[in-house]
Design a protein around this motif. Sequence first.
Motif, PDB file in Angstrom:
ATOM      1  N   SER A  18      -0.839 -50.690  -0.914  1.00 39.84           N
ATOM      2  CA  SER A  18      -1.116 -50.716   0.527  1.00 39.84           C
ATOM      3  C   SER A  18       0.084 -50.242   1.346  1.00 39.84           C
ATOM      4  N   VAL A  19       1.243 -50.148   0.704  1.00 41.18           N
ATOM      5  CA  VAL A  19       2.427 -49.622   1.403  1.00 41.18           C
ATOM      6  C   VAL A  19       2.139 -48.236   1.951  1.00 41.18           C
ATOM      7  N   ASP A  20       1.373 -47.448   1.217  1.00 44.07           N
ATOM      8  CA  ASP A  20       1.111 -46.063   1.607  1.00 44.07           C
ATOM      9  C   ASP A  20      -0.110 -45.916   2.487  1.00 44.07           C
ATOM     10  N   GLU A  21      -0.787 -47.024   2.814  1.00 45.09           N
ATOM     11  CA  GLU A  21      -1.960 -46.969   3.679  1.00 45.09           C
ATOM     12  C   GLU A  21      -1.525 -47.053   5.137  1.00 45.09           C
ATOM     13  N   PRO A  22      -2.380 -46.631   6.072  1.00 50.89           N
ATOM     14  CA  PRO A  22      -2.032 -46.725   7.492  1.00 50.89           C
ATOM     15  C   PRO A  22      -1.656 -48.158   7.869  1.00 50.89           C
ATOM     16  N   ASP A  23      -0.631 -48.290   8.657  1.00 56.05           N
ATOM     17  CA  ASP A  23      -0.073 -49.601   8.993  1.00 56.05           C
ATOM     18  C   ASP A  23      -0.794 -50.164  10.217  1.00 56.05           C
ATOM     19  N   THR A  24      -1.891 -50.886  10.001  1.00 57.15           N
ATOM     20  CA  THR A  24      -2.684 -51.391  11.119  1.00 57.15           C
ATOM     21  C   THR A  24      -2.933 -52.891  11.062  1.00 57.15           C
ATOM     22  N   ALA A  25      -2.407 -53.569  10.038  1.00 59.09           N
ATOM     23  CA  ALA A  25      -2.691 -54.998   9.890  1.00 59.09           C
ATOM     24  C   ALA A  25      -1.965 -55.817  10.953  1.00 59.09           C
ATOM     25  N   PRO A  26      -2.658 -56.826  11.554  1.00 59.68           N
ATOM     26  CA  PRO A  26      -1.973 -57.705  12.510  1.00 59.68           C
ATOM     27  C   PRO A  26      -0.839 -58.447  11.813  1.00 59.68           C
ATOM     28  N   LYS A  41       9.625 -49.884   5.631  1.00 61.38           N
ATOM     29  CA  LYS A  41      10.900 -49.524   6.253  1.00 61.38           C
ATOM     30  C   LYS A  41      11.897 -49.019   5.213  1.00 61.38           C
ATOM     31  N   ALA A  42      11.910 -49.664   4.040  1.00 58.83           N
ATOM     32  CA  ALA A  42      12.812 -49.215   2.976  1.00 58.83           C
ATOM     33  C   ALA A  42      12.426 -47.826   2.493  1.00 58.83           C
ATOM     34  N   LYS A  43      11.127 -47.596   2.360  1.00 54.70           N
ATOM     35  CA  LYS A  43      10.636 -46.280   1.931  1.00 54.70           C
ATOM     36  C   LYS A  43      11.070 -45.190   2.917  1.00 54.70           C
ATOM     37  N   LYS A  44      10.930 -45.509   4.211  1.00 60.67           N
ATOM     38  CA  LYS A  44      11.316 -44.537   5.234  1.00 60.67           C
ATOM     39  C   LYS A  44      12.821 -44.304   5.241  1.00 60.67           C
ATOM     40  N   LYS A  45      13.592 -45.392   5.167  1.00 57.43           N
ATOM     41  CA  LYS A  45      15.050 -45.276   5.233  1.00 57.43           C
ATOM     42  C   LYS A  45      15.603 -44.516   4.039  1.00 57.43           C
ATOM     43  N   LEU A  46      15.039 -44.770   2.848  1.00 53.62           N
ATOM     44  CA  LEU A  46      15.529 -44.130   1.626  1.00 53.62           C
ATOM     45  C   LEU A  46      14.881 -42.776   1.373  1.00 53.62           C
ATOM     46  N   GLN A  47      13.909 -42.418   2.254  1.00 52.87           N
ATOM     47  CA  GLN A  47      13.204 -41.128   2.146  1.00 52.87           C
ATOM     48  C   GLN A  47      12.553 -40.953   0.781  1.00 52.87           C
ATOM     49  N   LEU A  48      11.800 -41.987   0.384  1.00 48.58           N
ATOM     50  CA  LEU A  48      11.103 -41.976  -0.893  1.00 48.58           C
ATOM     51  C   LEU A  48       9.645 -41.587  -0.704  1.00 48.58           C
ATOM     52  N   ASP A  49       9.016 -41.128  -1.798  1.00 48.16           N
ATOM     53  CA  ASP A  49       7.596 -40.801  -1.746  1.00 48.16           C
ATOM     54  C   ASP A  49       6.727 -42.046  -1.830  1.00 48.16           C
ATOM     55  N   THR A  50       7.256 -43.095  -2.412  1.00 51.92           N
ATOM     56  CA  THR A  50       6.534 -44.355  -2.504  1.00 51.92           C
ATOM     57  C   THR A  50       7.530 -45.491  -2.308  1.00 51.92           C
TER      58      THR A  50
END
Length: 572
Positions: A18-26, A41-50
């Motif tokens: 679910s990390v790769d799914e759209p982030d819409t959960a309350p 956030k870690a995925k974005k910061k580290l520029q990872l594919d997953t």
Amino acid sequence: MNRQVVEPLLASNLSLDSVDEPDTAPFENNIIYPILDVLRKAKKKLQLDTYPEIDAVLLNGGMTRLHSIQKRLETFFGFSPITAGEPDKAVARGASVYHYRLEHGYKPTRILNDTIGIELTGGKVRPLVEAGTVLPSPPQAIEELAVSEGSSSLRLPFYLGSGLDTKLPNRKILERHVQLGRPFLENERITLQVRVDEQGILDVEGWPETNPDQKFAVTVDSEKPDTLDAGSVTEIIKEQVEEAIDVNKPKNFETPTLDIQSEIQLLENNCSQYMGTYDSGRKKVIMDQITQQRSRITRAPNAAELITLLIERIDTIEGRDANNFFNGRAMILLGDLAPFCTDDSQTVDICGAGMELSAPEALPYKHPTVINTVVRYAIEAIGKTGLPSAETHLIKVLNQESVNTIRLSAIYSVGKCCHSINASQHLAGLINSRTDADRIAVNWALGKIGSREKEMPLPINPLRQIISDIIMQLRREEHNQARQHGIYALGEICDRRNREVDIVTDNVAEEAKSVLNTFSSPLLGRNLSDLASLKEQQILQNLAQVAIQMIEGAQLTSEQTASLLTIREANY
């Protein structure tokens, strides 16, 4: 039984994928969303594919004693979490250790836990300060805001979350309307200057592009001691709005005259009550009163009469929290009132009060709270006086390694007050700083000090090495606002429009133009991914073209002059 109670919180439909799914959960509905939020956030910061590889999960907090929670985490991660010690006592023990270390001089690095953004036209949200930013954040300009023709108010909706629109997971935390006092012009744009300090306080200052002196300010203040926390932000956010304070324009003499003694007494009472209550609702009411008083004072025709009494009431001996809080608010007011001083002695008195509260030799021994809420405001007030006599004091503050949290305020005040080779050389040592905020501030300050349009410009020859340092840093600079201010500094120092003053040689001018040309091209000769947005690319192009015009000795258009003044007169 506990399974039935906590079942709605377990989010059995979510997995690591679910990390790769759209982030819409309350964010408040289950225990899994915060985990996914951290991994995203870690995925974005580290520029990872997953999501990044997870080695272990350590249980923390009393709720993790429940078997159903432990089983859900085991199912989610694919391995058993680790229990160490007593999880239900971990937070209390950590708080005790943290407080002990603070009392013994520990200066923590504080991180913004969630992105703060502002809504733009069309339901889009523009990030102001990104999650993971080390506080205090570097000041940055936002210029996407546009207003409707004829409107005299500006809507400012603030959001928390990493999304780019107003939908979940973004959460609106507050909305304010600022009255400008006149109708906006057609397609008039608004510039915002934003910064988050170490206490998690977001300061937003704005002004119309057509009139940079007409400023307004909004402050979002968290009562948490370190950061804005995504999990509980809806409970801890309080806000104050400073109504369109224009401290640079002539006074409106229809504003009622102040009763000076009553205003001082009111400020002292409010400061004492604010520090004497722990009720957040009551604190908000009091802070609103303090903010309204600041607005009233800065608009009054006899505001300058308050200066002497304010200085007399400042207690330079640190004591009760209420005294420290009053000192900080007093210095904010004195900085506001500096442009209205009726004679030079008042300006000197404001500067002197600020210097007493920020004595460099005493800074290593001051409590971090006093540093951030009193000393910082004192240094900023010194800068607003613009007195060159403050140079020695400000440089000593700048060289105090033990108080890096106020270094930015010192740099900007050096830029406003100082006019010497000595000050320039002290600043030049930070041109290659690893901290983005340092480079942003230093370039701006060097541009101010080295401007060829000053009444007595500095000699060029001693600035030659500084010019080379700016050029070298610009060639490898990756931060957009640092690029902008580096371009600005080159334009100011290498300006050759006035041939009657000391100017750079042809060789130096060509060297400066060569680096500026890499920014003035529409394609910049680099990947657009290096830039935060196409808008920022356009800003760099425009600034580079302005700087090149200055170095070539060509006169600027009215639009180019306005662009130059926007940076030169920025209210840092």
